[in-house]
Design a protein around this motif. Structure first.
Motif, mmCIF file in Angstrom:
data_model
loop_
_atom_site.group_PDB
_atom_site.id
_atom_site.type_symbol
_atom_site.label_atom_id
_atom_site.label_comp_id
_atom_site.label_asym_id
_atom_site.label_seq_id
_atom_site.Cartn_x
_atom_site.Cartn_y
_atom_site.Cartn_z
ATOM 1 N N SER A 63 10.264 -11.019 -10.833
ATOM 2 C CA SER A 63 9.462 -10.225 -11.766
ATOM 3 C C SER A 63 8.042 -10.013 -11.239
ATOM 4 N N GLU A 64 7.473 -11.018 -10.588
ATOM 5 C CA GLU A 64 6.135 -10.857 -10.001
ATOM 6 C C GLU A 64 6.152 -9.837 -8.858
ATOM 7 N N ARG A 65 7.238 -9.810 -8.101
ATOM 8 C CA ARG A 65 7.354 -8.821 -7.022
ATOM 9 C C ARG A 65 7.451 -7.408 -7.595
ATOM 10 N N ILE A 66 8.142 -7.269 -8.730
ATOM 11 C CA ILE A 66 8.236 -5.954 -9.380
ATOM 12 C C ILE A 66 6.856 -5.518 -9.877
ATOM 13 N N VAL A 67 6.120 -6.440 -10.477
ATOM 14 C CA VAL A 67 4.764 -6.135 -10.945
ATOM 15 C C VAL A 67 3.893 -5.694 -9.768
ATOM 16 N N GLN A 68 3.996 -6.408 -8.650
ATOM 17 C CA GLN A 68 3.199 -6.053 -7.473
ATOM 18 C C GLN A 68 3.606 -4.683 -6.938
ATOM 19 N N PHE A 69 4.879 -4.390 -6.908
ATOM 20 C CA PHE A 69 5.345 -3.078 -6.460
ATOM 21 C C PHE A 69 4.783 -1.985 -7.377
ATOM 22 N N HIS A 70 4.778 -2.244 -8.678
ATOM 23 C CA HIS A 70 4.226 -1.273 -9.628
ATOM 24 C C HIS A 70 2.745 -1.047 -9.356
ATOM 25 N N ARG A 71 2.011 -2.112 -9.062
ATOM 26 C CA ARG A 71 0.593 -1.957 -8.717
ATOM 27 C C ARG A 71 0.429 -1.055 -7.497
ATOM 28 N N LEU A 72 1.290 -1.242 -6.512
ATOM 29 C CA LEU A 72 1.212 -0.421 -5.300
ATOM 30 C C LEU A 72 1.533 1.043 -5.599
ATOM 31 N N VAL A 73 2.508 1.278 -6.488
ATOM 32 C CA VAL A 73 2.823 2.652 -6.902
ATOM 33 C C VAL A 73 1.588 3.276 -7.563
ATOM 34 N N LEU A 74 0.945 2.532 -8.449
ATOM 35 C CA LEU A 74 -0.255 3.031 -9.125
ATOM 36 C C LEU A 74 -1.368 3.306 -8.122
ATOM 37 N N LEU A 75 -1.558 2.392 -7.190
ATOM 38 C CA LEU A 75 -2.596 2.556 -6.173
ATOM 39 C C LEU A 75 -2.342 3.796 -5.332
ATOM 40 N N MET A 76 -1.096 4.003 -4.948
ATOM 41 C CA MET A 76 -0.774 5.165 -4.124
ATOM 42 C C MET A 76 -1.075 6.467 -4.873
ATOM 43 N N ASN A 77 -0.831 6.466 -6.164
ATOM 44 C CA ASN A 77 -0.979 7.695 -6.936
ATOM 45 C C ASN A 77 -2.340 7.866 -7.589
ATOM 46 N N ILE A 78 -3.205 6.886 -7.439
ATOM 47 C CA ILE A 78 -4.511 6.963 -8.079
ATOM 48 C C ILE A 78 -5.374 8.051 -7.433
ATOM 49 N N GLU A 79 -5.197 8.246 -6.166
ATOM 50 C CA GLU A 79 -5.945 9.286 -5.454
ATOM 51 C C GLU A 79 -5.096 10.552 -5.464
ATOM 52 N N GLN A 80 -5.488 11.520 -6.266
ATOM 53 C CA GLN A 80 -4.682 12.729 -6.473
ATOM 54 C C GLN A 80 -4.724 13.709 -5.313
ATOM 55 N N GLU A 81 -5.706 13.615 -4.457
ATOM 56 C CA GLU A 81 -5.911 14.656 -3.459
ATOM 57 C C GLU A 81 -5.287 14.324 -2.100
ATOM 58 N N TYR A 82 -4.041 13.860 -2.113
ATOM 59 C CA TYR A 82 -3.349 13.601 -0.856
ATOM 60 C C TYR A 82 -2.910 14.916 -0.248
ATOM 61 N N ASP A 83 -3.072 15.014 1.069
ATOM 62 C CA ASP A 83 -2.401 16.131 1.714
ATOM 63 C C ASP A 83 -0.973 15.670 2.000
ATOM 64 N N GLU A 84 -0.115 16.568 2.398
ATOM 65 C CA GLU A 84 1.300 16.220 2.569
ATOM 66 C C GLU A 84 1.520 15.111 3.597
ATOM 67 N N GLU A 85 0.727 15.107 4.661
ATOM 68 C CA GLU A 85 0.883 14.074 5.698
ATOM 69 C C GLU A 85 0.573 12.690 5.133
ATOM 70 N N ASN A 86 -0.541 12.570 4.425
ATOM 71 C CA ASN A 86 -0.898 11.277 3.831
ATOM 72 C C ASN A 86 0.089 10.873 2.755
ATOM 73 N N LYS A 87 0.578 11.844 1.998
ATOM 74 C CA LYS A 87 1.530 11.542 0.930
ATOM 75 C C LYS A 87 2.804 10.937 1.516
ATOM 76 N N SER A 88 3.364 11.574 2.536
ATOM 77 C CA SER A 88 4.618 11.058 3.085
ATOM 78 C C SER A 88 4.406 9.719 3.779
ATOM 79 N N SER A 89 3.287 9.525 4.455
ATOM 80 C CA SER A 89 3.056 8.229 5.090
ATOM 81 C C SER A 89 2.819 7.151 4.030
ATOM 82 N N GLY A 90 2.216 7.522 2.900
ATOM 83 C CA GLY A 90 2.025 6.577 1.802
ATOM 84 C C GLY A 90 3.352 6.156 1.189
ATOM 85 N N VAL A 91 4.263 7.110 1.028
ATOM 86 C CA VAL A 91 5.589 6.811 0.475
ATOM 87 C C VAL A 91 6.354 5.887 1.420
#
Length: 137
Positions: A63-91
């Protein structure tokens, strides 16, 4: 419960994730600082971690690993201005972090796929938990 070493490791991992595009943006810094406060990590320790990452510590609790993964998802999406290259490397980086945490690749893939259908690409915690529960059982 997560101990101090694990908390520092979690935060260090998130800082490394934020640095994948070289600079931590102000919005990312503030988000990470908020996570540090949630984890009872002082600002001084947080700022130290930015320049001096600690070794990754594997979380025992699924459950702690799931919480941490969720934090990472939020962190990745917090910056809205990704270009496609940064978006795919972030994913890709998010996917690899999830695998390293021992989460199932099916669950990670499903979260990343469903992320596109939510406002601001933020998967609600209950949806994320259901995805991992289904794969874990």
């Amino acid at each position: 419960m997560v101990n101090r070493v694990e908390k520092l490791s979690l935060l260090s991992e998130m800082i490394a994730f934020a640095k994948y595009d070289k600079d931590i943006k102000n919005i990312e810094y503030n988000f990470l600082l908020g996570v540090a406060k949630q984890l009872d990590i002082s600002r001084e320790d947080f700022d130290y971690l930015i320049e001096h990452p600690v070794t990754y510590t594997h979380l025992k609790s699924h459950s702690e690993r799931i919480v941490q993964f969720h934090r990472l998802v939020l962190l990745m999406n917090i910056e809205q201005e990704y270009d496609e290259e940064n978006k795919s490397s972030g994913v890709i980086k998010l996917y690899n972090f999830g695998l390293r945490m021992g989460l199932s690749h099916e669950s990670i893939t499903k979260v990343l796929y469903l992320m596109e259908s939510f406002p601001n690409k933020i998967v609600p915690p209950d949806v994320l938990i259901d995805i991992f529960k289904t794969q874990y059982n």
